[in-house]
Design a protein around this motif. Sequence first.
Motif, PDB file in Angstrom:
ATOM      1  N   LEU A 133      -4.620  -1.094 -11.665  1.00 16.50           N
ATOM      2  CA  LEU A 133      -4.344  -0.908 -10.111  1.00 16.50           C
ATOM      3  C   LEU A 133      -5.039   0.387  -9.340  1.00 16.50           C
ATOM      4  O   LEU A 133      -4.462   0.641  -8.138  1.00 16.50           O
ATOM      5  CB  LEU A 133      -2.947  -0.997  -9.957  1.00 16.50           C
ATOM      6  CG  LEU A 133      -2.013  -2.345 -10.164  1.00 16.50           C
ATOM      7  CD1 LEU A 133      -0.703  -2.105 -10.353  1.00 16.50           C
ATOM      8  CD2 LEU A 133      -2.584  -3.306  -9.451  1.00 16.50           C
TER       9      LEU A 133
ATOM     10  N   CYS B 226       2.310  -0.006 -10.517  1.00 15.78           N
ATOM     11  CA  CYS B 226       1.884   0.971  -9.539  1.00 15.78           C
ATOM     12  C   CYS B 226       0.668   1.509 -10.110  1.00 15.78           C
ATOM     13  O   CYS B 226       0.410   1.382 -11.393  1.00 15.78           O
ATOM     14  CB  CYS B 226       2.641   2.081  -9.094  1.00 15.78           C
ATOM     15  SG  CYS B 226       3.179   3.073 -10.243  1.00 15.78           S
ATOM     16  N   SER B 227      -0.338   2.172  -9.362  1.00 16.07           N
ATOM     17  CA  SER B 227      -1.559   2.865  -9.796  1.00 16.07           C
ATOM     18  C   SER B 227      -1.103   4.032 -10.482  1.00 16.07           C
ATOM     19  O   SER B 227       0.039   4.875  -9.831  1.00 16.07           O
ATOM     20  CB  SER B 227      -2.640   2.939  -8.737  1.00 16.07           C
ATOM     21  OG  SER B 227      -2.441   4.055  -8.237  1.00 16.07           O
TER      22      SER B 227
ATOM     23  N   ARG C 158       0.830  -1.254   0.036  1.00 14.51           N
ATOM     24  CA  ARG C 158       0.018  -0.195  -0.177  1.00 14.51           C
ATOM     25  C   ARG C 158       1.122   1.141   0.023  1.00 14.51           C
ATOM     26  O   ARG C 158       1.999   1.196   0.776  1.00 14.51           O
ATOM     27  CB  ARG C 158      -0.934   0.059   1.377  1.00 14.51           C
ATOM     28  CG  ARG C 158      -1.901   1.214   1.276  1.00 14.51           C
ATOM     29  CD  ARG C 158      -2.858   1.041   2.471  1.00 14.51           C
ATOM     30  NE  ARG C 158      -3.562   2.246   2.443  1.00 14.51           N
ATOM     31  CZ  ARG C 158      -4.296   2.869   3.583  1.00 14.51           C
ATOM     32  NH1 ARG C 158      -4.179   2.024   4.677  1.00 14.51           N
ATOM     33  NH2 ARG C 158      -5.158   3.587   3.275  1.00 14.51           N
ATOM     34  N   HIS C 159       0.278   2.343  -0.853  1.00 12.99           N
ATOM     35  CA  HIS C 159       1.209   3.638  -0.687  1.00 12.99           C
ATOM     36  C   HIS C 159       1.356   4.018   0.671  1.00 12.99           C
ATOM     37  O   HIS C 159       0.792   3.826   1.901  1.00 12.99           O
ATOM     38  CB  HIS C 159       0.394   4.663  -1.652  1.00 12.99           C
ATOM     39  CG  HIS C 159      -0.877   4.603  -0.860  1.00 12.99           C
ATOM     40  ND1 HIS C 159      -1.345   5.802   0.243  1.00 12.99           N
ATOM     41  CD2 HIS C 159      -2.129   4.206  -1.116  1.00 12.99           C
ATOM     42  CE1 HIS C 159      -2.558   5.761   0.453  1.00 12.99           C
ATOM     43  NE2 HIS C 159      -3.102   4.921  -0.223  1.00 12.99           N
TER      44      HIS C 159
ATOM     45  N   ILE D   6       4.010  -4.571  -6.515  1.00  7.61           N
ATOM     46  CA  ILE D   6       2.635  -4.092  -6.801  1.00  7.61           C
ATOM     47  C   ILE D   6       2.532  -2.991  -5.828  1.00  7.61           C
ATOM     48  O   ILE D   6       2.559  -3.350  -4.482  1.00  7.61           O
ATOM     49  CB  ILE D   6       1.692  -4.936  -7.115  1.00  7.61           C
ATOM     50  CG1 ILE D   6       1.746  -5.901  -8.079  1.00  7.61           C
ATOM     51  CG2 ILE D   6       0.369  -4.250  -7.121  1.00  7.61           C
ATOM     52  CD1 ILE D   6       0.863  -7.013  -8.142  1.00  7.61           C
TER      53      ILE D   6
ATOM     54  N   ALA E 185       0.590   6.504  -4.782  1.00  8.72           N
ATOM     55  CA  ALA E 185       1.176   5.216  -5.290  1.00  8.72           C
ATOM     56  C   ALA E 185       2.373   5.523  -6.205  1.00  8.72           C
ATOM     57  O   ALA E 185       3.435   4.814  -6.085  1.00  8.72           O
ATOM     58  CB  ALA E 185       0.085   4.384  -6.060  1.00  8.72           C
TER      59      ALA E 185
ATOM     60  N   SER F 264      -0.337  -0.213  -4.598  1.00  6.15           N
ATOM     61  CA  SER F 264      -1.531   0.352  -4.883  1.00  6.15           C
ATOM     62  C   SER F 264      -2.249   0.819  -3.643  1.00  6.15           C
ATOM     63  O   SER F 264      -1.604   1.331  -2.869  1.00  6.15           O
ATOM     64  CB  SER F 264      -2.515  -0.916  -5.582  1.00  6.15           C
ATOM     65  OG  SER F 264      -3.509  -0.198  -6.208  1.00  6.15           O
ATOM     66  N   HIS F 265      -3.390   0.791  -3.608  1.00  3.13           N
ATOM     67  CA  HIS F 265      -4.442   1.420  -2.471  1.00  3.13           C
ATOM     68  C   HIS F 265      -5.440   0.337  -1.825  1.00  3.13           C
ATOM     69  O   HIS F 265      -5.654  -0.715  -2.521  1.00  3.13           O
ATOM     70  CB  HIS F 265      -5.257   2.387  -3.239  1.00  3.13           C
ATOM     71  CG  HIS F 265      -4.661   3.110  -4.075  1.00  3.13           C
ATOM     72  ND1 HIS F 265      -4.048   4.285  -3.679  1.00  3.13           N
ATOM     73  CD2 HIS F 265      -4.300   2.887  -5.413  1.00  3.13           C
ATOM     74  CE1 HIS F 265      -3.466   5.080  -4.668  1.00  3.13           C
ATOM     75  NE2 HIS F 265      -3.583   4.285  -5.783  1.00  3.13           N
TER      76      HIS F 265
ATOM     77  N   VAL G   4      -6.578  -7.946 -11.826  1.00  5.37           N
ATOM     78  CA  VAL G   4      -5.133  -7.825 -11.443  1.00  5.37           C
ATOM     79  C   VAL G   4      -4.651  -9.459 -11.539  1.00  5.37           C
ATOM     80  O   VAL G   4      -3.484  -9.498 -12.189  1.00  5.37           O
ATOM     81  CB  VAL G   4      -4.952  -7.020 -10.044  1.00  5.37           C
ATOM     82  CG1 VAL G   4      -3.327  -7.257  -9.690  1.00  5.37           C
ATOM     83  CG2 VAL G   4      -5.419  -5.873  -9.755  1.00  5.37           C
TER      84      VAL G   4
END
Length: 154
Positions: A78, A51-52, A8-9, A102, A57, A104-105, A87
């Motif tokens: 993402l 990444c998103s 997670r970011h 990866i 992110a 993302s959120h 995904v």
Amino acid sequence: MSRVFIGRHGEASFNAPSDRERPLTERGIKATRDLAERHKDAYAEVTEIWCSHLVRARETAAIYGKLLGLTPQPKDFLAPDCEPEEVLKELNAHQQTGDLMIVSHQPLVGDLVSWLCAGNVFDGHPYSTSEMLQLEAEVFSRGTAKITADFLPL
């Protein structure tokens, strides 16, 4: 055995024109950088970072990218409201030559981990900001993965 790191970011500011443009806070940058450096040996075989497109992110992925000498690749699938099945489809289509990371959120990352480990989205992992999980599997599909490490910020 293949590995994928799903994170997670870092902590993001609410002082931005839109949710998509929220940058990392100084605390989010420091927590992510410290975590990445503390566990850099675990990431040694990462050859790609996805990444998103959202700023927080991308900034988080860039911290890992700088450490690993890689350029993160933003992916439309993402975004926070995307489905873990999408995904998983992309993960299976990917010709992996090394470990994949990866960034993302929530709720996507929590649902994705649940999908990969439990085969459903009912056991989502409650990610903190900057947290990174290491998953391993012979083949990544519903219910086939196992969490083998959980890297938490201090």
